[in-house]
Motif scaffolding. Sequence first.
Motif, PDB file in Angstrom:
ATOM      1  N   THR A  53       0.830  -1.206   0.000  1.00 60.55           N
ATOM      2  CA  THR A  53       0.000   0.000   0.000  1.00 60.55           C
ATOM      3  C   THR A  53       0.862   1.252   0.000  1.00 60.55           C
ATOM      4  OG1 THR A  53      -1.686  -1.189   1.237  1.00 60.55           O
ATOM      5  CG2 THR A  53      -1.823   1.197   1.276  1.00 60.55           C
ATOM      6  N   ARG A  61       2.391   1.835  -3.462  1.00 60.04           N
ATOM      7  CA  ARG A  61       1.356   2.307  -4.399  1.00 60.04           C
ATOM      8  C   ARG A  61       0.983   3.767  -4.108  1.00 60.04           C
ATOM      9  NH1 ARG A  61      -4.164  -1.066  -4.233  1.00 60.04           N
ATOM     10  NH2 ARG A  61      -5.509   0.194  -5.573  1.00 60.04           N
ATOM     11  N   THR A  62       0.859   4.104  -2.822  1.00 64.14           N
ATOM     12  CA  THR A  62       0.526   5.484  -2.440  1.00 64.14           C
ATOM     13  C   THR A  62       1.667   6.423  -2.821  1.00 64.14           C
ATOM     14  OG1 THR A  62      -0.690   4.579  -0.553  1.00 64.14           O
ATOM     15  CG2 THR A  62      -0.255   6.937  -0.543  1.00 64.14           C
ATOM     16  N   ASP A  76       3.749   6.102  -5.225  1.00 66.48           N
ATOM     17  CA  ASP A  76       3.689   6.273  -6.680  1.00 66.48           C
ATOM     18  C   ASP A  76       2.568   7.246  -7.057  1.00 66.48           C
ATOM     19  OD1 ASP A  76       4.219   5.847  -9.391  1.00 66.48           O
ATOM     20  OD2 ASP A  76       2.839   4.143  -9.507  1.00 66.48           O
ATOM     21  N   TRP A  77       1.441   7.167  -6.382  1.00 66.22           N
ATOM     22  CA  TRP A  77       0.317   8.082  -6.627  1.00 66.22           C
ATOM     23  C   TRP A  77       0.732   9.529  -6.396  1.00 66.22           C
ATOM     24  CZ3 TRP A  77      -4.764   7.436  -8.311  1.00 66.22           C
ATOM     25  CH2 TRP A  77      -5.615   8.533  -8.142  1.00 66.22           C
ATOM     26  N   PHE A  78       1.541   9.742  -5.364  1.00 63.65           N
ATOM     27  CA  PHE A  78       1.943  11.103  -5.019  1.00 63.65           C
ATOM     28  C   PHE A  78       3.297  11.496  -5.630  1.00 63.65           C
ATOM     29  CE2 PHE A  78      -1.156  10.551  -1.439  1.00 63.65           C
ATOM     30  CZ  PHE A  78      -1.999  11.579  -1.827  1.00 63.65           C
ATOM     31  N   GLY A  79       3.798  10.689  -6.544  1.00 66.97           N
ATOM     32  CA  GLY A  79       4.997  11.074  -7.278  1.00 66.97           C
ATOM     33  C   GLY A  79       6.302  10.931  -6.518  1.00 66.97           C
ATOM     34  N   SER A 131       3.111  -0.175  -9.592  1.00 61.15           N
ATOM     35  CA  SER A 131       3.870   0.882  -8.910  1.00 61.15           C
ATOM     36  C   SER A 131       5.237   0.382  -8.490  1.00 61.15           C
ATOM     37  CB  SER A 131       3.115   1.370  -7.677  1.00 61.15           C
ATOM     38  OG  SER A 131       1.898   1.949  -8.042  1.00 61.15           O
ATOM     39  N   ARG A 136       7.903   1.634 -10.659  1.00 63.72           N
ATOM     40  CA  ARG A 136       8.052   3.076 -10.878  1.00 63.72           C
ATOM     41  C   ARG A 136       8.710   3.786  -9.705  1.00 63.72           C
ATOM     42  NH1 ARG A 136       2.882   2.512 -13.750  1.00 63.72           N
ATOM     43  NH2 ARG A 136       1.895   2.615 -11.706  1.00 63.72           N
ATOM     44  N   GLY A 160       0.210   2.262   6.811  1.00 65.03           N
ATOM     45  CA  GLY A 160      -0.016   2.672   5.422  1.00 65.03           C
ATOM     46  C   GLY A 160      -0.920   3.882   5.339  1.00 65.03           C
ATOM     47  N   ALA A 214      -0.024   7.693   4.034  1.00 63.14           N
ATOM     48  CA  ALA A 214      -0.809   8.304   2.971  1.00 63.14           C
ATOM     49  C   ALA A 214      -1.306   9.690   3.367  1.00 63.14           C
ATOM     50  CB  ALA A 214      -1.994   7.401   2.622  1.00 63.14           C
ATOM     51  N   VAL A 241      -0.545  12.940  -8.396  1.00 58.55           N
ATOM     52  CA  VAL A 241       0.648  13.680  -8.803  1.00 58.55           C
ATOM     53  C   VAL A 241       1.533  12.740  -9.618  1.00 58.55           C
ATOM     54  CG1 VAL A 241       2.578  15.080  -7.980  1.00 58.55           C
ATOM     55  CG2 VAL A 241       0.506  14.897  -6.595  1.00 58.55           C
ATOM     56  N   GLY A 242       1.578  11.484  -9.230  1.00 56.85           N
ATOM     57  CA  GLY A 242       2.437  10.494  -9.881  1.00 56.85           C
ATOM     58  C   GLY A 242       1.698   9.630 -10.875  1.00 56.85           C
ATOM     59  N   GLU A 243       1.971   8.331 -10.853  1.00 55.63           N
ATOM     60  CA  GLU A 243       1.480   7.486 -11.931  1.00 55.63           C
ATOM     61  C   GLU A 243       0.628   6.292 -11.525  1.00 55.63           C
ATOM     62  OE1 GLU A 243       4.402   6.731 -15.167  1.00 55.63           O
ATOM     63  OE2 GLU A 243       5.783   7.771 -13.823  1.00 55.63           O
ATOM     64  N   ALA A 244       0.498   5.994 -10.229  1.00 53.47           N
ATOM     65  CA  ALA A 244      -0.284   4.813  -9.835  1.00 53.47           C
ATOM     66  C   ALA A 244      -1.679   4.890 -10.432  1.00 53.47           C
ATOM     67  CB  ALA A 244      -0.350   4.712  -8.319  1.00 53.47           C
ATOM     68  N   LEU A 291      -5.684   4.235  -5.853  1.00 48.77           N
ATOM     69  CA  LEU A 291      -5.244   4.132  -4.461  1.00 48.77           C
ATOM     70  C   LEU A 291      -5.981   2.982  -3.803  1.00 48.77           C
ATOM     71  CD1 LEU A 291      -5.253   7.868  -3.289  1.00 48.77           C
ATOM     72  CD2 LEU A 291      -3.269   6.363  -3.348  1.00 48.77           C
TER      73      LEU A 291
END
Lengths: 247, 247
Positions: free
Chosen positions: A123, A126-127, A129-132, A157, A160, A236, A240, B227-230, B233
């Motif tokens: 988690t 993945r988080t 990666d979501w936030f760069g 993720s 990445r 996690g 986040a 912001v990133g690529e995932a 979430l």
Amino acid sequence: MITKANIKYIQSLQHKKYRDENNTFFAEGIKVVQELLSSNIFECEAIYCTNEGYELLSKTIVNTYSNKINIIEDFELQKISALVTANCILAIFQKKYTDSSINIANKLTLVLDDIQDPGNLGTIIRTADWFGIKTIFCSEFTADCYSPKVVQSTMASLGRVNIVYGNIREQLKKNEHIKKYAAVLGGKDIRTYKKIEEGFVVIGNESKGISKNIVDMCEEKISIERVGEAESLNAGVACAIILFAII
Amino acid sequence: MITKANIKYIQSLQHKKYRDENNTFFAEGIKVVQELLSSNIFECEAIYCTNEGYELLSKTIVNTYSNKINIIEDFELQKISALVTANCILAIFQKKYTDSSINIANKLTLVLDDIQDPGNLGTIIRTADWFGIKTIFCSEFTADCYSPKVVQSTMASLGRVNIVYGNIREQLKKNEHIKKYAAVLGGKDIRTYKKIEEGFVVIGNESKGISKNIVDMCEEKISIERVGEAESLNAGVACAIILFAII
């Protein structure tokens, strides 16, 4: 058809020792496998799927990987699967080289101090990666990011984010000029911070938190204010919320 | 010593059907059991622990529950445990009565549309408790909050949040005057909202998201900016970030 030797090889990859020896890992389930194949981040060694799994693969992937696809029976897939009920496809990939000397200036970097639950680690990756977030430093006792459960929960993720294992104390020492934020209970409310452009965010073990010698190295102790009564937040989740608050 | 009948009874509680029939559930591990016992939320039916587990219990708990404590052997505990490796103590509790007509005016209420992973549900309950959420409405196909894995990941939050299972569409309809916020991909950035005092926050299934007929009932579609690529979430993480942003 799958050979006995291959069954043994894939089963061995459930253990870190053999993943390290072979420099490979596996992923399962159509969603994760397809995403890893499409992302082209990890070199694929072989794909094992049932007829059902084969039908679910996109045409592009079938064309690109035709020489690596092996259609096998349900009971054969179950033998190589780490899941209680195998999920139509399993693919073996080569691990990625991680660069421990990566440039972390002007960036936010995560530091994990003994995160032991594979689901939590997945988690967090993945988080991140979501936030760069580009780099995660993990202490030696943090769960292995290539273990089947982590792979399952990170999705692509995993490829990445640059995940570096080692002595996090030394990593922090080496980067003394970069500010360090320790996520603790009873620290400064994370809402009082604005955007943070550069720094280490340190997340601790699920039950013990961050080791004292690491907390002591951190200039800032940060917390998520509690409104209700829970004793703590999942690691996690805490990670986040902190990233959301400062990015 | 534990009787064969009791072993059978506790093993049966791994299944929702028998938890419903007996109106009981069990928790494992010193941290969760001790927290549930101290919180006095659930009536305790029996405690089974090894000598090691007994040593870890606080004096107050040993005194209060002396007539309910059974010291058993490691191999006996393993028989009744839902864990791969039993963890020194297991306690059986009576489920709590949940009030489906609870007052939700002027409050934030969570609505879960088929959250299926027990770990995610546990994390969501614990996070809700952290942020002072009093009620969670769960669709019929949401994981059972009394399943061993959920209990394990909620800690004592399980008793502090009113968790109501049923037809969430009807719950939302019945409360038409309360604003509904659907967590989706591509909705309005959650950062643009200020504190929300009253409303339903709807979180969808891990792979399918929120059912269309439920999304259509929601006046607001909310999202966490990527912001990133995932690709997405984790449901528990998304829920936590949203609560943090609007509370």
